[in-house]
Scaffold this active site. Structure first.
Site, PDB file in Angstrom:
ATOM      1  N   GLN A  49     -10.437  -2.461   2.700  1.00  0.00           N
ATOM      2  CA  GLN A  49      -9.873  -3.094   3.897  1.00  0.00           C
ATOM      3  C   GLN A  49      -9.786  -2.143   5.090  1.00  0.00           C
ATOM      4  O   GLN A  49      -9.282  -2.510   6.143  1.00  0.00           O
ATOM      5  CB  GLN A  49      -8.524  -3.726   3.594  1.00  0.00           C
ATOM      6  N   GLN A  94      -2.670 -12.021   7.756  1.00  0.00           N
ATOM      7  CA  GLN A  94      -2.933 -11.758   6.338  1.00  0.00           C
ATOM      8  C   GLN A  94      -2.236 -12.812   5.470  1.00  0.00           C
ATOM      9  O   GLN A  94      -2.830 -13.398   4.556  1.00  0.00           O
ATOM     10  CB  GLN A  94      -2.433 -10.359   6.003  1.00  0.00           C
ATOM     11  N   MET A 154       0.850  -1.197   0.000  1.00  0.00           N
ATOM     12  CA  MET A 154       0.000   0.000   0.000  1.00  0.00           C
ATOM     13  C   MET A 154       0.887   1.250   0.000  1.00  0.00           C
ATOM     14  O   MET A 154       0.436   2.340   0.339  1.00  0.00           O
ATOM     15  CB  MET A 154      -0.932  -0.014   1.217  1.00  0.00           C
ATOM     16  N   GLY A 155       2.147   1.071  -0.367  1.00  0.00           N
ATOM     17  CA  GLY A 155       3.042   2.216  -0.498  1.00  0.00           C
ATOM     18  C   GLY A 155       3.634   2.680   0.821  1.00  0.00           C
ATOM     19  O   GLY A 155       3.481   2.036   1.854  1.00  0.00           O
ATOM     20  N   GLY A 162      10.982  -2.719   5.356  1.00  0.00           N
ATOM     21  CA  GLY A 162      10.211  -3.968   5.362  1.00  0.00           C
ATOM     22  C   GLY A 162       9.838  -4.353   3.937  1.00  0.00           C
ATOM     23  O   GLY A 162      10.068  -5.490   3.484  1.00  0.00           O
ATOM     24  N   HIS A 163       9.277  -3.380   3.196  1.00  0.00           N
ATOM     25  CA  HIS A 163       8.928  -3.640   1.789  1.00  0.00           C
ATOM     26  C   HIS A 163      10.186  -4.004   0.986  1.00  0.00           C
ATOM     27  O   HIS A 163      10.160  -4.901   0.142  1.00  0.00           O
ATOM     28  CB  HIS A 163       8.309  -2.394   1.148  1.00  0.00           C
ATOM     29  N   ARG A 207       2.213   3.057   8.794  1.00  0.00           N
ATOM     30  CA  ARG A 207       1.428   3.779   9.801  1.00  0.00           C
ATOM     31  C   ARG A 207       2.290   4.456  10.880  1.00  0.00           C
ATOM     32  O   ARG A 207       1.823   5.379  11.523  1.00  0.00           O
ATOM     33  CB  ARG A 207       0.466   2.818  10.505  1.00  0.00           C
TER      34      ARG A 207
HETATM   35  P1  AMP Z   1       1.639  -2.800   3.424  1.00  0.00           P
HETATM   36  O1  AMP Z   1       2.201  -1.800   2.461  1.00  0.00           O
HETATM   37  O2  AMP Z   1       1.710  -2.359   4.840  1.00  0.00           O
HETATM   38  O3  AMP Z   1       0.295  -3.312   3.002  1.00  0.00           O
HETATM   39  O4  AMP Z   1       2.616  -4.062   3.358  1.00  0.00           O
HETATM   40  C1  AMP Z   1       2.940  -4.676   2.146  1.00  0.00           C
HETATM   41  C2  AMP Z   1       3.734  -5.928   2.426  1.00  0.00           C
HETATM   42  O5  AMP Z   1       4.900  -5.591   3.170  1.00  0.00           O
HETATM   43  C3  AMP Z   1       2.951  -6.943   3.278  1.00  0.00           C
HETATM   44  O6  AMP Z   1       3.236  -8.252   2.812  1.00  0.00           O
HETATM   45  C4  AMP Z   1       3.513  -6.704   4.661  1.00  0.00           C
HETATM   46  O7  AMP Z   1       3.433  -7.825   5.508  1.00  0.00           O
HETATM   47  C5  AMP Z   1       4.958  -6.388   4.338  1.00  0.00           C
HETATM   48  N1  AMP Z   1       5.566  -5.632   5.440  1.00  0.00           N
HETATM   49  C6  AMP Z   1       5.084  -4.525   6.037  1.00  0.00           C
HETATM   50  N2  AMP Z   1       5.879  -4.158   7.067  1.00  0.00           N
HETATM   51  C7  AMP Z   1       6.889  -5.060   7.125  1.00  0.00           C
HETATM   52  C8  AMP Z   1       8.036  -5.240   7.967  1.00  0.00           C
HETATM   53  N3  AMP Z   1       8.309  -4.410   8.967  1.00  0.00           N
HETATM   54  N4  AMP Z   1       8.855  -6.284   7.725  1.00  0.00           N
HETATM   55  C9  AMP Z   1       8.590  -7.155   6.711  1.00  0.00           C
HETATM   56  N5  AMP Z   1       7.533  -7.040   5.884  1.00  0.00           N
HETATM   57  C10 AMP Z   1       6.694  -6.012   6.064  1.00  0.00           C
END
Ligand code: AMP
Length: 269
Positions: A57, A148, A26-27, A32-33, A181
């Site tokens: 969602q 998820q 979601m950008g 992490g991404h 967030r």
């Molecule tokens: P989001 O943009 O928050 O929807 O996350 C997109 C992807 O990145 C999802 O598969 C999340 O689980 C993963 N993600 C988000 N935060 C982290 C993190 N701190 N470490 C590893 N993966 C992450």
């Protein structure tokens, strides 16, 4: 990096689906991404990242509106990483497409599914659409959003014949799990999030070395709520593979969701 904004262009650009790894986001691209992107680049010859803030969602319109977005910065980061394709679909194009309406089984209505009604149904619906469009055979997802990951594996991986590659949670040095967030948190809340993460990390370590009957989770929950002035939705040990409440015989994780200054955070250890 090719930026694709229409489904027509997506179908034109991507010819070899077998070779492409898919990282849905979601950008607000953070480390992490980036770890998911690198995992995809290590395994596949091409990588496609999607950025779509999925309205279905979000439980509250205010939360959807306040979700941090910075597409220009994201494009710069993704270009630097040499991502091959960025898919930026328009909301109306996604919702024009038909998708099954998913209904969670009763036993899956736990953790976030219990507290955020309709959230995962919204996630599954849009992921179903994205997966039918992109047709990648390898998805890369983070353990940060463990439930998820679990539900997409359960409801969508067979249907689309996709392997879900899970990647470890990336944290800051102060142990806070990276999340888009977090940008909404002030310094004081970030410090609290860090102290909470360190505390839970210790409980998880203790749970491995001590008999678990001595771990009084409801007591810890109260202690955390009082000390940090937060509202905890759940604090539970659950089985890694089944997400059943844990009998401490199999591998398990400690799951938490809490609100800090009206920002909802989730984590697992
Ligand atoms: P989001 O943009 O928050 O929807 O996350 C997109 C992807 O990145 C999802 O598969 C999340 O689980 C993963 N993600 C988000 N935060 C982290 C993190 N701190 N470490 C590893 N993966 C992450």
């Amino acid at each position: 990096m090719k930026i694709i904004t229409s489904i027509f262009d997506l179908n034109k650009e991507i010819k070899d689906y077998k070779n492409i790894g898919f990282v849905p986001t979601m950008g607000g691209i953070h480390a992490g991404h980036i770890s998911l992107i690198k995992a995809s680049q290590n395994k596949k010859s091409k990588t496609i990242v999607s950025i779509f803030v999925n309205p279905a969602q979000f439980n509250k319109i205010k939360d959807f509106k306040n979700y941090p977005r910075n597409i220009k910065k994201d494009i710069v980061s993704l270009k630097k990483l040499k991502v091959d394709y960025l898919f930026l679909p328009k909301t109306k194009d996604i919702y024009k497409l038909k998708s099954k309406n998913f209904v969670l089984k009763k036993k899956d209505k736990i953790l976030c599914a219990k507290f955020r009604k309709g959230h995962f149904e919204g996630v599954l619906k849009v992921m179903n659409i994205l997966m039918s469009l992109i047709k990648s055979k390898d998805l890369f997802m983070g353990e940060k959003d463990y439930q998820q990951l679990f539900l997409i594996r359960k409801y969508l991986s067979k249907k689309h014949n996709v392997q879900i590659n899970s990647c470890q949670t990336i944290r800051t040095r102060s142990k806070v799990a990276l999340s888009t967030r977090n940008k909404l948190l002030n310094k004081k809340s970030l410090k609290k999030a860090s102290d909470i993460a360190k505390f839970l990390h210790k409980i998880k370590l203790k749970s491995k070395s001590h008999s678990l009957i001595y771990l009084d989770l409801p007591n810890h929950k109260n202690e955390l709520e009082k000390k940090f002035n937060i509202k905890i939705e759940y604090l539970e040990f659950r089985d890694n593979k089944t997400l059943k409440l844990n009998n401490f015989k199999n591998e398990f994780r400690l799951f938490i969701a809490y609100n800090i200054e009206n920002i909802r955070l989730i984590d697992n250890f």
